[in-house]
Scaffold this active site. Structure first.
Site, PDB file in Angstrom:
ATOM      1  N   LYS A  32      30.873 -38.296 -52.686  1.00 58.90           N
ATOM      2  CA  LYS A  32      31.726 -37.200 -53.137  1.00 58.90           C
ATOM      3  C   LYS A  32      30.882 -35.938 -53.351  1.00 58.90           C
ATOM      4  O   LYS A  32      31.229 -34.856 -52.890  1.00 58.90           O
ATOM      5  CB  LYS A  32      32.383 -37.615 -54.452  1.00 58.90           C
ATOM      6  CG  LYS A  32      33.325 -36.600 -55.043  1.00 58.90           C
ATOM      7  CD  LYS A  32      33.766 -37.005 -56.434  1.00 58.90           C
ATOM      8  CE  LYS A  32      34.339 -38.412 -56.435  1.00 58.90           C
ATOM      9  NZ  LYS A  32      35.033 -38.714 -57.700  1.00 58.90           N
ATOM     10  N   THR A  48      39.602 -30.667 -61.429  1.00 60.41           N
ATOM     11  CA  THR A  48      39.892 -31.886 -60.645  1.00 60.41           C
ATOM     12  C   THR A  48      41.360 -31.886 -60.207  1.00 60.41           C
ATOM     13  O   THR A  48      41.672 -32.142 -59.037  1.00 60.41           O
ATOM     14  CB  THR A  48      39.547 -33.153 -61.440  1.00 60.41           C
ATOM     15  OG1 THR A  48      38.220 -33.025 -61.945  1.00 60.41           O
ATOM     16  CG2 THR A  48      39.632 -34.382 -60.561  1.00 60.41           C
ATOM     17  N   GLY A  99      32.227 -35.246 -68.101  1.00 59.98           N
ATOM     18  CA  GLY A  99      33.282 -36.089 -68.656  1.00 59.98           C
ATOM     19  C   GLY A  99      33.897 -37.008 -67.622  1.00 59.98           C
ATOM     20  O   GLY A  99      33.628 -36.916 -66.422  1.00 59.98           O
ATOM     21  N   ASP A 100      34.718 -37.920 -68.090  1.00 62.28           N
ATOM     22  CA  ASP A 100      35.547 -38.805 -67.261  1.00 62.28           C
ATOM     23  C   ASP A 100      36.578 -39.371 -68.244  1.00 62.28           C
ATOM     24  O   ASP A 100      36.837 -38.741 -69.287  1.00 62.28           O
ATOM     25  CB  ASP A 100      34.690 -39.912 -66.605  1.00 62.28           C
ATOM     26  CG  ASP A 100      35.456 -40.719 -65.551  1.00 62.28           C
ATOM     27  OD1 ASP A 100      35.660 -40.190 -64.447  1.00 62.28           O
ATOM     28  OD2 ASP A 100      35.876 -41.848 -65.834  1.00 62.28           O
ATOM     29  N   LYS A 153      26.631 -42.225 -62.659  1.00 69.12           N
ATOM     30  CA  LYS A 153      27.784 -42.402 -63.540  1.00 69.12           C
ATOM     31  C   LYS A 153      27.306 -43.127 -64.781  1.00 69.12           C
ATOM     32  O   LYS A 153      26.290 -43.835 -64.729  1.00 69.12           O
ATOM     33  CB  LYS A 153      28.868 -43.229 -62.839  1.00 69.12           C
ATOM     34  CG  LYS A 153      30.250 -43.032 -63.418  1.00 69.12           C
ATOM     35  CD  LYS A 153      30.936 -41.782 -62.898  1.00 69.12           C
ATOM     36  CE  LYS A 153      32.239 -41.535 -63.623  1.00 69.12           C
ATOM     37  NZ  LYS A 153      33.018 -40.444 -63.005  1.00 69.12           N
TER      38      LYS A 153
HETATM   39  P1  NDP Z   1      41.618 -38.989 -69.220  1.00 73.47           P
HETATM   40  O1  NDP Z   1      40.954 -39.878 -70.207  1.00 73.47           O
HETATM   41  O2  NDP Z   1      41.794 -37.554 -69.544  1.00 73.47           O
HETATM   42  O3  NDP Z   1      43.056 -39.575 -68.849  1.00 73.47           O
HETATM   43  C1  NDP Z   1      43.202 -40.848 -68.312  1.00 73.47           C
HETATM   44  C2  NDP Z   1      44.685 -41.127 -68.142  1.00 73.47           C
HETATM   45  O4  NDP Z   1      44.831 -42.349 -67.425  1.00 73.47           O
HETATM   46  C3  NDP Z   1      45.409 -41.314 -69.449  1.00 73.47           C
HETATM   47  O5  NDP Z   1      46.745 -40.925 -69.313  1.00 73.47           O
HETATM   48  C4  NDP Z   1      45.304 -42.825 -69.661  1.00 73.47           C
HETATM   49  O6  NDP Z   1      46.322 -43.364 -70.475  1.00 73.47           O
HETATM   50  C5  NDP Z   1      45.447 -43.326 -68.249  1.00 73.47           C
HETATM   51  N1  NDP Z   1      44.715 -44.602 -68.111  1.00 73.47           N
HETATM   52  C6  NDP Z   1      43.375 -44.788 -68.240  1.00 73.47           C
HETATM   53  N2  NDP Z   1      43.055 -46.063 -68.082  1.00 73.47           N
HETATM   54  C7  NDP Z   1      44.212 -46.697 -67.849  1.00 73.47           C
HETATM   55  C8  NDP Z   1      44.552 -48.040 -67.602  1.00 73.47           C
HETATM   56  N3  NDP Z   1      43.605 -49.000 -67.567  1.00 73.47           N
HETATM   57  N4  NDP Z   1      45.864 -48.325 -67.377  1.00 73.47           N
HETATM   58  C9  NDP Z   1      46.808 -47.364 -67.411  1.00 73.47           C
HETATM   59  N5  NDP Z   1      46.547 -46.080 -67.650  1.00 73.47           N
HETATM   60  C10 NDP Z   1      45.276 -45.746 -67.870  1.00 73.47           C
HETATM   61  O7  NDP Z   1      40.785 -39.185 -67.864  1.00 73.47           O
HETATM   62  P2  NDP Z   1      40.719 -38.217 -66.586  1.00 73.47           P
HETATM   63  O8  NDP Z   1      42.038 -37.576 -66.371  1.00 73.47           O
HETATM   64  O9  NDP Z   1      39.510 -37.391 -66.727  1.00 73.47           O
HETATM   65  O10 NDP Z   1      40.424 -39.278 -65.423  1.00 73.47           O
HETATM   66  C11 NDP Z   1      41.468 -39.911 -64.691  1.00 73.47           C
HETATM   67  C12 NDP Z   1      40.909 -40.462 -63.386  1.00 73.47           C
HETATM   68  O11 NDP Z   1      40.372 -39.386 -62.610  1.00 73.47           O
HETATM   69  C13 NDP Z   1      39.766 -41.475 -63.519  1.00 73.47           C
HETATM   70  O12 NDP Z   1      39.839 -42.406 -62.459  1.00 73.47           O
HETATM   71  C14 NDP Z   1      38.522 -40.614 -63.339  1.00 73.47           C
HETATM   72  O13 NDP Z   1      37.404 -41.368 -62.901  1.00 73.47           O
HETATM   73  C15 NDP Z   1      39.021 -39.672 -62.255  1.00 73.47           C
HETATM   74  N6  NDP Z   1      38.277 -38.412 -62.132  1.00 73.47           N
HETATM   75  C16 NDP Z   1      38.149 -37.568 -63.195  1.00 73.47           C
HETATM   76  C17 NDP Z   1      37.463 -36.379 -63.041  1.00 73.47           C
HETATM   77  C18 NDP Z   1      37.386 -35.371 -64.138  1.00 73.47           C
HETATM   78  O14 NDP Z   1      36.882 -34.265 -63.869  1.00 73.47           O
HETATM   79  N7  NDP Z   1      37.855 -35.648 -65.342  1.00 73.47           N
HETATM   80  C19 NDP Z   1      36.798 -36.030 -61.773  1.00 73.47           C
HETATM   81  C20 NDP Z   1      37.091 -36.941 -60.684  1.00 73.47           C
HETATM   82  C21 NDP Z   1      37.776 -38.102 -60.895  1.00 73.47           C
HETATM   83  P3  NDP Z   1      45.973 -43.804 -71.994  1.00 73.47           P
HETATM   84  O15 NDP Z   1      45.738 -42.512 -72.721  1.00 73.47           O
HETATM   85  O16 NDP Z   1      47.166 -44.549 -72.448  1.00 73.47           O
HETATM   86  O17 NDP Z   1      44.739 -44.642 -71.895  1.00 73.47           O
END
Ligand code: NDP
Length: 454
Positions: A123, A219, A174-175, A135
Site C-alpha cells: 500500500k 482514508t 492510528g488504526d 504495523k
Molecule cells: P475505528 O476504530 O475508528 O472504527 C472501527 C469501526 O469498525 C467501528 O465502527 C467498530 O465498531 C467497527 N469494528 C471494529 N472491529 C469490529 C469487529 N470485529 N466486528 C464488527 N465491527 C467492528 O477504526 P478505523 O475506522 O480507523 O478503521 C477501520 C478499518 O479501516 C480497519 O480495517 C483499519 O485497518 C482500516 N484502515 C484505517 C485507516 C485509518 O487511517 N484509520 C487507514 C487504512 C485502513 P465498534 O465501535 O462497535 O467496535
C-alpha cells in the site's frame, strides 16, 4: 500444506514460499490469507523477473525485518493492575522508514499485526511516497475505559515503543481504537522520555502541534476518490447512487461524508452491536457527534433520528445498494454477504477496511462481474496523507486543507491509473487486485535487489 489455500494454482516456486511460511507459523491464519492473496497474483514475475528468484526476494519479503512483542502494564481507576501485550512488526524498510498504524482491540495478536504489516508494504509503495511498511498495536480494549485509563495505557505502551521508533526509523499512526486522543497521549509520552519535539515520529497529530489538515478525513475521502475513478472509467458517477457503509469509525464516517458530497445517499452504517438503516440518508453531523464526541453507539444515532431504525439482528449486507463500502474490519464480508449484495444488484464493492472481504467472497464478486477495489489500493489515502504530514513536519510548515486534500485526490487518481496500467502490462486488463499487487510489489522488490542481501 495449508488446507484452506489451494497452492496448486501457484507456480512451484511461489507455492514452496507459501508452504514454508505456513510450516514456520502454522497458526497465523490472517497472515497466511494476506500472503496467499498477493502471491496468487505474482505468477508473471516468476518468468519476467528471474532475479527475484535468484536473490530470494519472495522468501525475504514475507519475513518481517523485525518483530517486537512487549509487556504493557497499567493500572485502572480503581488501582487494579492489568497487563496487555504490545506489538510492533517492522516489516520492510526498502523504500523508507517503517510506516503503519497502531491498533488497540481485544482481538489483536501477532497474526493480525503481521497481515496488516504485510499489506502496508505494498500500500505504501503504491502511494509513491518514500515509506516502508509496519504495523503495531495491543490486545487492549479501549471500550468503556475512562480518559485517564486510556492515557495511562498509552503512556505505558509508549514507554517501551519509544526506543524502537523515530522520524527516520519508524513512524506509527492510528488504526482501529487509536484516534486523535490516543495519538496525543502517545506523542506526549514520547516527547517527555526523549526530551525532543520530534513532530515526525507519529502521524495523525492534533492540528496545533504538527498535525496535517485532511488527515482525519483522508482514508474515507481517499476511498471515495478511488471509487469515483472506477466509476468514471465506466462513464458513471456517485450521483444518485445508494450506498451502504459498514462500520461507523474514522474511515466509515468520512467515506459517508464524501460519498454524500458527491451526490450519493448513504442509507446504512454499523458497529459491532448492529446496523442502522436511514432511508433519508445518514446525517453525518449527528453521526460524528454520537461517535466522535460522545463515543456512543449507532443505536444512539437511531434513537435520535426519526428516519433511522436500528437492527441488532441480520446483516448490513442485506440492505439493497448500488455501492458497498466495507469500512470496519478484516473478513467482515463473507460469501453470504456478497451473495445478498449481488442478489440486490450491487455494482461495486470498494474496501475501506484492510482485507474486509474473504477470499471466497472476492471470487464470487469476480464471477458476478461486480467491480471490486482491494483495500491496499482504495484505502491508501490515509497513509498517503500521513506521508504528507511527514513532509510538512520536515519543512516545519502546515498546508491549508484544500491544498492537502487536492494532493490526496491526485495521489488516489494516480494509484487508480497505476493499477490499471500495470494490469494491462501484465495481461490482466481491468483486474484491480493484480494491478495493485504487481505495481506495489515490483517497486519494493526492485529496491531490495538494488540494496543487496540484507
Ligand atoms: P475505528 O476504530 O475508528 O472504527 C472501527 C469501526 O469498525 C467501528 O465502527 C467498530 O465498531 C467497527 N469494528 C471494529 N472491529 C469490529 C469487529 N470485529 N466486528 C464488527 N465491527 C467492528 O477504526 P478505523 O475506522 O480507523 O478503521 C477501520 C478499518 O479501516 C480497519 O480495517 C483499519 O485497518 C482500516 N484502515 C484505517 C485507516 C485509518 O487511517 N484509520 C487507514 C487504512 C485502513 P465498534 O465501535 O462497535 O467496535
Amino acid at each position: 500444506m495449508s488446507e484452506k489455500f489451494d497452492t496448486s494454482q501457484l507456480p512451484r516456486e511461489l507455492a514452496s514460499v507459501f508452504d514454508e511460511l505456513v510450516a514456520r507459523d502454522p497458526h497465523q491464519g490472517e497472515f497466511h490469507q494476506a500472503v496467499f492473496e498477493v502471491l496468487s497474483t505474482l505468477t508473471p514475475l516468476v518468468e519476467r523477473k528471474p532475479e527475484y528468484q535468484d536473490l530470494a526476494i519472495f522468501e525475504r519479503i514475507v519475513e518481517p525485518e523485525r518483530q517486537l512483542m512487549f509487556r504493557v502494564p497499567w493500572s485502572d481507576d480503581q488501582g487494579h493492575i492489568h497487563v496487555n501485550r504490545g506489538f510492533r512488526v517492522q516489516f520492510n524498510s526498502a523504500l523508507g522508514p517503517y510506516k503503519g498504524g497502531l491498533r488497540f482491540h481485544p482481538s489483536v495478536n501477532l497474526s493480525i499485526i503481521k497481515f496488516l504489516g504485510f499489506e502496508q508494504i505494498f500500500k505504501n509503495s503504491l502511494t509513491g511516497l518514500p515509506m516502508g511498511g509496519a504495523k503495531g498495536g495491543a490486545n487492549f480494549n479501549p471500550k468503556g475505559k475512562s480518559d485517564a485509563e486510556i492515557m495511562r495505557f498509552c503512556q505505558s505502551f509508549m514507554t517501551e515503543l519509544q526506543r524502537h521508533i523515530g522520524p527516520n526509523v519508524d513512524v506509527p499512526a492510528g488504526d482501529i481504537g487509536v484516534g486523535g486522543r490516543e495519538i496525543g497521549y502517545l506523542f506526549g509520552q514520547y516527547r517527555r522520555i526523549r526530551n525532543s519535539f520530534d513532530a515526525g515520529v507519529l502521524t495523525g497529530k492534533g492540528l496545533t502541534w504538527g498535525g496535517s489538515f485532511a488527515r482525519t478525513e483522508a482514508t474515507g475521502y481517499g476511498l471515495v476518490y478511488f471509487a469515483q475513478e472506477m466509476l468514471r472509467a465506466r462513464g458513471d458517477s456517485f450521483e444518485g447512487k445508494r450506498v451502504v457503509v459498514s462500520g461507523s469509525g474514522n474511515v466509515a464516517i468520512y467515506a459517508t461524508e464524501k460519498a454524500q458530497q458527491l451526490g450519493a445517499k448513504v442509507v446504512a452504517v454499523s458497529d459491532s452491536s448492529g446496523f442502522v438503516i436511514d432511508e433519508e440518508g445518514i446525517d453525518v453531523d449527528l453521526l460524528k457527534d454520537v461517535k466522535e464526541v460522545r463515543r456512543g453507539r449507532v443505536s444512539d444515532y437511531a434513537a435520535e433520528r426519526p428516519s433511522a431504525h436500528f437492527f441488532s439482528e441480520g446483516s448490513i449486507w442485506e440492505v439493497p445498494c448500488d455501492v458497498a463500502l466495507p469500512c470496519a474490519t478484516q473478513n467482515e464480508l463473507g460469501l453470504e454477504g456478497v451473495e445478498a449484495l449481488i442478489h440486490n444488484g450491487v455494482q461495486m464493492v470498494a474496501e475501506g477496511a484492510n482485507m474486509p472481504t474473504t477470499p471466497e467472497a472476492i471470487d464470487e464478486l469476480r464471477r458476478a462481474g461486480v467491480l471490486y477495489a482491494p483495500g491496499k489500493a482504495s484505502n491508501a489515502g490515509g497513509v498517503a496523507t500521513s506521508g504528507l504530514e511527514m513532509q510538512q513536519n520536515s519543512g516545519r510548515t502546515q498546508w491549508p486543507f484544500e491544498e492537502t486534500d487536492a494532493k490526496l485526490h491526485q495521489i488516489m487518481v494516480g494509484i487508480h491509473e497505476n493499477c490499471l496500467a500495470t494490469a494491462d502490462e501484465y495481461g490482466v486488463p481491468g483486474d484491480y487486485v493484480a494491478g495493485a499487487n504487481l505495481a506495489g510489489f515490483i517497486k519494493v522488490a526492485d529496491a531490495m535487489v538494488a540494496q543487496g542481501l540484507i
